[in-house]
Structures are given as C-alpha cells and as structure tokens.
Design a protein around this motif. Structure first.
Motif, mmCIF file in Angstrom:
data_model
loop_
_atom_site.group_PDB
_atom_site.id
_atom_site.type_symbol
_atom_site.label_atom_id
_atom_site.label_comp_id
_atom_site.label_asym_id
_atom_site.label_seq_id
_atom_site.Cartn_x
_atom_site.Cartn_y
_atom_site.Cartn_z
ATOM 1 N N GLU A 10 -9.600 -0.059 -0.236
ATOM 2 C CA GLU A 10 -11.032 -0.291 -0.420
ATOM 3 C C GLU A 10 -11.307 -1.717 -0.890
ATOM 4 O OE1 GLU A 10 -12.232 2.772 -3.105
ATOM 5 O OE2 GLU A 10 -12.242 4.346 -1.556
ATOM 6 N N ARG A 11 -10.431 -2.243 -1.750
ATOM 7 C CA ARG A 11 -10.603 -3.627 -2.220
ATOM 8 C C ARG A 11 -10.473 -4.606 -1.053
ATOM 9 N NH1 ARG A 11 -6.619 -5.130 -6.876
ATOM 10 N NH2 ARG A 11 -7.854 -7.064 -6.851
ATOM 11 N N GLU B 226 -5.314 4.111 -2.017
ATOM 12 C CA GLU B 226 -6.641 4.076 -1.409
ATOM 13 C C GLU B 226 -7.541 3.041 -2.063
ATOM 14 O OE1 GLU B 226 -10.159 7.144 0.050
ATOM 15 O OE2 GLU B 226 -8.531 7.870 -1.233
ATOM 16 N N GLU B 227 -7.377 2.860 -3.374
ATOM 17 C CA GLU B 227 -8.221 1.884 -4.062
ATOM 18 C C GLU B 227 -7.938 0.453 -3.588
ATOM 19 O OE1 GLU B 227 -4.427 1.820 -6.352
ATOM 20 O OE2 GLU B 227 -5.631 3.356 -5.361
ATOM 21 N N LEU B 228 -6.669 0.153 -3.248
ATOM 22 C CA LEU B 228 -6.329 -1.173 -2.731
ATOM 23 C C LEU B 228 -6.905 -1.351 -1.327
ATOM 24 C CD1 LEU B 228 -4.977 -3.899 -2.864
ATOM 25 C CD2 LEU B 228 -2.797 -2.820 -2.285
ATOM 26 N N LYS C 63 1.975 4.942 -2.762
ATOM 27 C CA LYS C 63 1.574 5.760 -3.907
ATOM 28 C C LYS C 63 2.789 6.394 -4.565
ATOM 29 C CE LYS C 63 0.591 9.800 -0.964
ATOM 30 N NZ LYS C 63 -0.439 10.772 -0.533
ATOM 31 N N GLY D 164 -0.999 -0.619 -4.649
ATOM 32 C CA GLY D 164 -2.055 0.375 -4.783
ATOM 33 C C GLY D 164 -2.135 1.263 -3.566
ATOM 34 N N ILE E 187 0.866 -1.176 0.000
ATOM 35 C CA ILE E 187 0.000 0.000 0.000
ATOM 36 C C ILE E 187 0.901 1.224 0.000
ATOM 37 C CG2 ILE E 187 -1.823 1.240 1.238
ATOM 38 C CD1 ILE E 187 -2.658 -1.470 2.438
ATOM 39 N N GLN F 162 -10.984 -3.947 2.111
ATOM 40 C CA GLN F 162 -12.176 -3.771 2.938
ATOM 41 C C GLN F 162 -13.362 -4.539 2.361
ATOM 42 O OE1 GLN F 162 -12.128 0.678 3.110
ATOM 43 N NE2 GLN F 162 -12.451 0.382 5.308
#
Length: 229
Positions: A100-101, A96-98, A78, A94, A76, A103
């Motif tokens: 979220e995935r 923030e998108e990772l 960037k 990734g 995680i 989660q």
C-alpha cells in the motif's frame, strides 16, 4: 555549459576506434575526473528486436567485484520470511502495508524482492514498478522463498539487466575508484551472463558492440576479441 566544455578539453583517448578491454578500462578511469566517485557503465548493443517475445534478453548477474553502490532492498514478505529478510540486511520489510505504501508513491529502494505467496498482492504494483524495471520476477531471482539469499545477493553485487526498446543493455559495473582488475572481472562476468541469456530467436551477430563510459566521461568502444582473451 562552460564547466562541461572545460571538462571535455581534459578528455584523452580516441573514442572512434575499438580498444582492447584493459586499455578501454584505463581510458575510462583516466577521464573520470569529476569531483565524485563516478560510476563505470557498460553499454552492449545486441542483435535482437525486443518487440518479439523470443528475442527479449533479461537476467541477473553477480558481479565478482561488487557494484560499489549501497543497494536499498525492499522485501515483501510476512511472518518467518519477513524475519529472515530483516536478519539478512533488507532495508525495508513488510507485507500488505508495504504494498500500500508503494502504491501511494513510496519509492525509497533500488530492488524489490517478494516471496511467491505474496505475488497476488504484488501484482497490484505492476503499473508502478514495471516501468522502472523493478517488478519482482522469478526469472531474475526476485520472486523466491529464499529471501535471505536474495537479499545477500542484491547487497553483494548482484544486478539485473534487460534490453531496452533499441536492443541495448545498460548496466553499472563498478566505480572509478575500483582497480583495473576489479573492473575487468566485472565486465567479463557481464558479457558471460549476456551470452548465457542469448534468446532462441536471436539471429546473426548477437553482441554487436560493447562500450564503456563513466558518469561524466566519454564512451570508449571495446574490441570484443579482447574480452574473451
């Protein structure tokens, strides 16, 4: 049940006595007769009570002979750090998108590494990763600005360890296909790391019992004196 009973009939060696480390390794390998390359695991009973903060044992050890496993690493991060992680061989990278995935239930990885600046986001994953022992932590090198080295370590045989509620450490230290010498070296590295991680609150005998086993085979006790010999 019939297949398991048939397998146990082929087991050899005395599981009730402590064996010298080299003999224990040979016995574990001899009894790893499944149709796949069984993992070799170490179990260490520690004289600690993990319910107390000053008796918790947690750390990381680089196994010299590797683990024999293909470790899937998620990072995680960037921007430039994400690029570094990708170049170092991370499987999933990734920001923030990772988060979220994960989660949402995505769990196709074995280790999670994060950069310090992403920990505000990573904090959301405590309930998901914490129970699995996969939450990034600076104490074991999984929260670090040097993501490239962390990825290389994870891929190269670096493993985390932590005490279970009963004060036992379980860890994979190789495969049945490893040479005796490779497994001996890994066992000694593991015990050395545990000794270095001895908590200040530990009293009395710290390492109480050591045993080795394979995925489908019996466990064999190890004479601790032979480990340091």
């Amino acid at each position: 049940m019939g297949k398991q009973a048939k397998r146990t009939k082929t087991w050899t060696g005395d599981t009730t006595v402590a064996h010298a480390l080299d003999a224990a390794v040979k016995l574990v390998k001899a009894n790893a007769n499944a149709k796949f390359d069984e993992s070799i695991e170490i179990a260490v009973n520690l004289g600690v009570d993990p319910r107390h903060a000053d008796q918790q044992v947690r750390g990381v050890v680089a196994l010299p002979s590797g683990t024999g496993r293909d470790v899937r690493v998620a990072v995680i991060a960037k921007d430039a750090k994400a690029a570094e992680a990708t170049a170092a061989g991370a499987d999933i990278v990734g920001g923030e998108e990772l988060v979220e995935r994960i989660q949402g239930g995505f769990m196709e990885f074995d280790r999670v590494i994060a950069t310090p600046d992403m920990m505000a986001l990573v904090g959301r994953l405590g309930k998901v990763l914490g129970p699995r022992g996969m939450m990034p932590n600076p104490r074991v090198g999984t929260v670090t600005p040097n993501v490239a080295q962390a990825v290389k370590d994870a891929k190269g045989g670096s493993i985390e360890f932590r005490t279970e509620k009963t004060g036992i450490i379980h860890a994979g230290i190789g495969k049945a296909s490893f040479s005796d010498e490779a497994l001996l070296i890994n066992v000694k590295a593991m015990i050395d790391a545990l000794n270095k991680a001895k908590p200040s609150g530990a009293k009395g005998t710290y390492i109480k019992k050591v045993s080795l086993s394979s995925t489908m085979g019996p466990g064999f006790k190890v004479d601790q004196a032979s480990i340091s010999a």
